[in-house]
Structure formats: C-alpha cells, structure tokens
Design an enzyme around this catalytic site. Structure first.
Site, short mmCIF file in Angstrom:
data_model
loop_
_atom_site.label_atom_id
_atom_site.label_comp_id
_atom_site.label_asym_id
_atom_site.label_seq_id
_atom_site.Cartn_x
_atom_site.Cartn_y
_atom_site.Cartn_z
N GLU A 200 -3.84 6.31 -9.22
CA GLU A 200 -2.79 5.51 -8.58
C GLU A 200 -2.59 4.16 -9.29
O GLU A 200 -2.43 3.12 -8.65
CB GLU A 200 -3.10 5.32 -7.09
CG GLU A 200 -3.08 6.64 -6.33
CD GLU A 200 -3.22 6.46 -4.82
OE1 GLU A 200 -3.74 5.41 -4.38
OE2 GLU A 200 -2.82 7.38 -4.08
N GLU A 278 -3.73 14.97 -3.26
CA GLU A 278 -4.22 14.45 -1.99
C GLU A 278 -3.27 14.84 -0.87
O GLU A 278 -2.21 14.23 -0.67
CB GLU A 278 -4.40 12.92 -2.07
CG GLU A 278 -5.47 12.52 -3.08
CD GLU A 278 -5.78 11.02 -3.10
OE1 GLU A 278 -5.26 10.30 -2.21
OE2 GLU A 278 -6.52 10.59 -3.99
#
Length: 640
Positions: A200, A278
């Site tokens: 991220e 995720e």
C-alpha cells in the site's frame, strides 16, 4: 464477576441460519476454474496473462487465506495448512515481518516463528501453493509495520523511499529471505507462486514511482524470479496515473468489492488478472474500543466472496487465521495501540478452532468451484485452568540492574539505548526535596510517575494533555522515577512525521516549573522475559511483579481471565503473552499449548496500576470481552 459478553458472529444458531441462507442464495453463475496442478517437487510454470492466472497453462483461480509469522506458533503451522486445504483453499499467503527476522541490526534469525523455509516446505507437503509478503514494509497492524526499531537510530535515513541507505538495508534483508526460499519458488519446483513488493505504498501519496522501480530491482537482483506484485487500496495514484504502473509487477487491489473498483482495476492493470490480496473477514481492534465487528458477519463475507467469484477474480481472505500479538509485537493505529488478540473474528479463531464462518465459506467454495475438500481436521485442545492465587510479589523498582544503562544530562530515546520494546526507567535524584509542576512534553507512550517508589501520576496522550502535568511537593531526599512504556510503534507509516513519531521514550524531556531537568540515570528494561524474582515482605507501592505456580494434568491452549487486573503484562513459563488493559473490550490473554507443560508451570504478572483486590487468574475456553472504556481523546487520527 460478570460473565463474558458473547460475540454475536460466533453464536452457533446464527451461523447455521446464515449457512442455510447462503445455500439458498448461491448464484447460478458457471463453475469457476481451479487448476489440478499442485506442488510436487517437479518443475511447473505459473503465469499471469490474458486476465487470468495459469498453472502449466491451465487457467486457475488463486483462492487464498492469510496468516502471519509471529502470530501463530510454528508447532501449529502443520494444522493451519491442513485446515486451509480442508476449507477449500489452494493457496496460503504469509506476511513475514522484517523486525522479527532482523531484530538486531545485521543479525538474522530464520528459526522458530520466522522459519520461512519450513512453512513453505509444509505447503508443498500438503499440496498448497504459497504467496510471500516480506515487506520491507507490511503494515498488518504489527509493530512499526514490520520495520525494525533499530532503523530509528538513523533519523536522517528516510524509510520507504529510494534513500540509498534504506534500499541497502532492504536489499540486505531481502537477500537473506531469498537465500531461505530461492529453491522453493515455483520456477525451481517449489510452492511459492508470487512475492509481494512493499504494501500500500500509494497511501503515502507519492509524486513519482522511483522508489517502487528501485525496490523491484532489489527483489529481482537478490534472486526472486517468480511473479512479483504489489497492492493498494482505492483512491491512490496507481489507479489513476498510468506512469505509476510498474513493468513486470502485477498491481493488486485490496478491498475490491464493487463494480466501480473492478472496472477501475481492469483499466489500470493491462493484461494482468484482477487479484484481491485482502478480502477482510472482519477487522482489528484497538484498546479502549469494543472488539471490532466491521465486515464480521457470515452474510457479509460470503456475499463478498460470491461477488469476486462471479467476476472470476482471485482473492485472499484477510485473515484466515489471525492469532495473537505476542509479547510487545502489536502495532499502533496512529496513536491508538492495537489489542493483544488478533483473533480478527477470522474463520479460524485465536485458539485454532474452526468457526461457523469457516464452515460457511467451505460450503460456498466447494459448491462454486465444484471441488471436494478433505475432511476438516480435529480442533486443537483448549482447556480450563482453576483459579491461580498470587501471594508472592516484588516491586518493579527492586528489580533494577545494579548500574544504569546510561547516565547523561539529556534523556535519550529507547532506540538510542539499543532497545526495541518494553520500558525505560528515567531516574533523577533531588537530595533537598522536590516542589513544583512536573511537565512531560513528549513521553512516548505511557508514563508512570513515581516519587520514592510511590505512584503520583500517569501520563498518556489518550488521557488528555493535563495528564502530562503532575504537581509535586515532596521533602528530600527524593528519587523521581519516570517509567516510560512503549505501547507499540505506528503501523501505518505514511510520512516523515510517522517516522519521527515512532521513536519511544522520554523524547521531549521533563521540566519542573518550566525549567528543563538534567542529569538522568536511564535503565533499559526490555522485559522480553522475567528472571531473578525475589518475593518481598513489604507491600509494594508502585508497579509490582506478582508470581505464582500452577499444576496441569493435561495441556492445551487457554484464555487467561484478566478481569481482576488493571494494566500490565503476563509471562507464562518465561514467555511474554502480551499486555492486558482494563480499557477493554479484550479482557483475556491467550496461552498457546506449546508454552504450557504437564506438571508445574510458572506465571508472572506485572501490574502497573493498583494492586488487584483479588490477585488471582483462571483459564477458560473462550475470549473474554467486556464493555470497552473509551479514552477521553480519540487516538486513531494523525493529529490530536
């Protein structure tokens, strides 16, 4: 004593009804494809092209579940992998945390909880593919996002950047990881299909892609030759600006759950398949908060999984098994420390037992993928432990080393004492007494203020700014002790300010009526374990260690009931279980079976606040949750 609050998502009747509802709502979409190829020690090909994954040219979905090194005991890896296979998964994704591998600069450890080679060998043994996510930055609600604390001794090195020193640290670490797993990559006959670069990075709001290009070159340069990927959530530059696309690297999308996200992802990733690393099975919890329920219900997760299967997307359940933030390994969400349990309301609970959520997902996957998973393995033993009474106690101050770690005019940070976790005690003596207002301008994180061993104040940003000021009027001689406790370094590291905020200890010094206090004795107290206990005949007045023994006829995991206690740490047979806090919602600590033994066991409790009215602890078979006590200051934001 109140009974534990039941956790709604775990009620059996709810799970059965949800599973029945799931079967009635299964869509009539065509069966999805999973390749029959499994790791068997032979050479296989893996490719990501034409919007699909391929194993030996067979189109396949990757249906994965996530678990983490350090949060699951190595003795349990075998069972967890078999549980994953029995749920209908074909892949397991693993975060490997750099700070657990290289806790001390230049010293690497791949044994026990960080034995990455062994876990991949187990995947191969049971016919499961693997994904490795070694960072160098991970987040994952772990301490400093997996970055080693020793990096904070170098304030001029900018982390998560193309700073040459940071890249060299990363290269050195990743080279050691690759040395462990190189021959276990699918390109060499092993189970490892993909390796993640960073995590991220887009939330740092980068203005160029230089860092990721440099990091990709580090990964390939040290010997990773499988498919590389990175991931980001929605709203980051990678999904809007083509210049951020990284040649040779699949760009995955965390949390993808809507048509808009799907279309944006397809437009940005070119020929690669859509992959969702995720898919949240619930959420994490911070101290002062109730156990999180976000994404937690069975209908929520099965609806999400169905959506991704309808779009022929590969995905990973984050998490399949969460486990425990043992010791001092929990992270911090901005200023809010994460609770010790990482149960996450996952399909496999903190004790390693399958749940109704697990069974519902197993039904969904076997139906949609038209597979017949193996039988579910038996759950591990979880036992009750009768009440353990504590009579022996010793003041924490009586356990200090004979000599301080450092004597200096200015207090230094924990990191500059070559310490990663635990406590630092800062002591200053006043022969003629002490009078005035003591002010701690930046103590990270929690400070117990003591005068001659007696607690006179507790300072924490969550208590509000007034807690940093303590009025004192003490006759001499006086020993002023400031016990500063690291509650977990920030895990969402997005800026230089995050890096600065990660340092622990009496950072901003201490002042008396506005004048800086100088001349400190500093004692490093990492307290990974506790030894040398000597029971005292006196009743301690400040932070106190309690010790007892208990006998077991059988061994199993257990949840220690900490509702009689306030704030501190527990060790069993020398193993640090983690912190407890009466702010809730968590009021138990999990003890893995591997840390217990038949016969005599030893337990030690550090209580930082007042002595418990009933100094005893028992063990049960369930997580204990009580109503959370919020902090006066909201902590999960970057500015206070």
């Amino acid at each position: 004593m109140n009974e534990p609050i039941p956790r709604p998502a775990r009620r059996p009747i709810f799970g059965l009804l949800a599973a029945a509802l799931l079967l009635s709502l299964l869509p009539s979409a065509p069966a999805q494809t999973v390749a029959s190829v499994v790791p068997d020690g032979k050479h296989h090909t893996f490719a990501a092209r034409d919007h699909r994954f391929f194993l030996d040219d067979q189109p396949t979905l990757l249906i994965a579940g996530e678990m983490h090194f350090g949060r699951v005991q190595p003795e349990d890896w075998d069972l967890r992998i078999r549980q994953a296979k029995a749920m209908g998964l074909n892949t397991i994704s693993f975060y490997l945390f750099w700070n657990q591998v290289e806790a001390k600069e230049g010293k690497f450890n791949f044994t026990g909880m960080t034995d990455v080679r062994r876990v991949l060998q187990l995947c191969a043994k049971y016919g499961m593919w693997a994904i490795l996510r070694p960072g160098p930055y991970c987040c994952a609600e772990t301490e400093y996002g997996g970055i080693p604390a020793w990096t904070l001794k170098y304030p001029n090195v900018r982390i998560r950047s193309n700073d040459p020193t940071w890249l060299e640290w990363s290269r050195r670490y990743l080279a050691q990881v690759c040395r462990q797993v190189a021959d276990l990559q699918v390109t060499h006959g092993g189970p490892l299909l993909m390796v993640q670069i960073e995590n991220e990075w887009g939330i740092t709001r980068p203005t160029s892609n230089d860092y990721m290009v440099a990091l990709r070159n580090v990964f390939t340069g040290v010997g990773f030759d499988v498919q590389l990927f990175t991931c980001d959530p929605s709203g980051t530059p990678e999904w809007r600006d083509p210049s951020f696309r990284l040649p040779g690297v699949l760009h995955a999308r965390n949390g993808l759950s809507s048509d808009a996200m799907f279309q944006q992802s397809e437009a940005a990733i070119g020929d690669y398949p859509v992959f969702v690393p995720e898919v949240y099975t619930a959420w994490f919890s911070g101290w002062g908060e109730p156990i999180a329920t976000r994404h937690s219900t069975i209908p929520q997760i099965t609806t999400w999984a169905n959506y991704l299967l309808d779009h022929n997307d590969s995905f990973c359940l984050y998490v399949l098994f969460g486990g425990t933030n043992y010791g001092f390994s929990n992270g911090c969400n901005e200023y809010l420390p994460v609770q010790t349990s990482y149960d996450y309301n996952a399909p496999i609970d903190e004790a390693g037992r399958v749940t109704e959520k697990y069974r519902a997902l197993r039904t969904l996957l076997s139906t949609r993928l038209k597979t017949t998973p193996p039988p579910i393995p038996a759950d591990p033993a979880v036992i009750e432990v009768p009440p353990i009474a504590f009579t022996d106690r010793e003041a924490l101050l009586d356990t200090l080393p004979r000599r301080p770690t450092l004597v200096a005019d200015q207090p230094v940070s924990m990191e500059n004492l070559d310490q990663d976790y635990g406590f630092v005690l800062y002591r200053k003596k006043f022969p003629d007494g002490l009078k005035g207002t003591l002010e701690l301008r930046k103590a990270m994180d929690y400070t117990v203020v003591m005068v001659n061993g007696r607690t006179v104040g507790k300072s924490f940003v969550g208590y509000g700014p007034d807690s940093s000021k303590v009025g004192l009027d003490e006759r001499g001689p006086v020993a002023l002790d400031l016990l500063v406790y690291n509650l977990g370094r920030i895990s969402v590291v997005v800026s230089d300010r995050s890096q600065d905020r990660a340092r622990k200890g009496l950072i901003g010094g201490a002042y008396l009526d506005g004048a800086e206090l100088k001349g400190w004795e500093m004692y490093s107290l990492p307290m990974a374990s506790v030894t040398g206990f000597k029971a005292s005949k006196n009743v301690p007045a400040g932070p106190t260690l309690y010790r007892s023994t208990f006998t077991l006829d059988q061994v199993g995991g257990t949840f220690l009931d900490l509702r009689n206690w306030s704030f501190g740490v527990v060790w069993v047979n020398g193993h640090n279980l983690g912190r407890f806090w009466d702010r809730g919602g968590l009021r138990s600590l999990f003890v893995p079976a591997q840390w217990l033994k038949r016969g005599r066991n030893q337990i030690t409790v550090l209580e930082l606040h007042d002595a418990p009215k009933v100094p005893e602890i028992s063990g049960g078979t369930r997580i204990i949750e009580e109503k959370a006590v919020p902090f006066p200051v909201r902590l999960d934001r970057p500015t206070l």
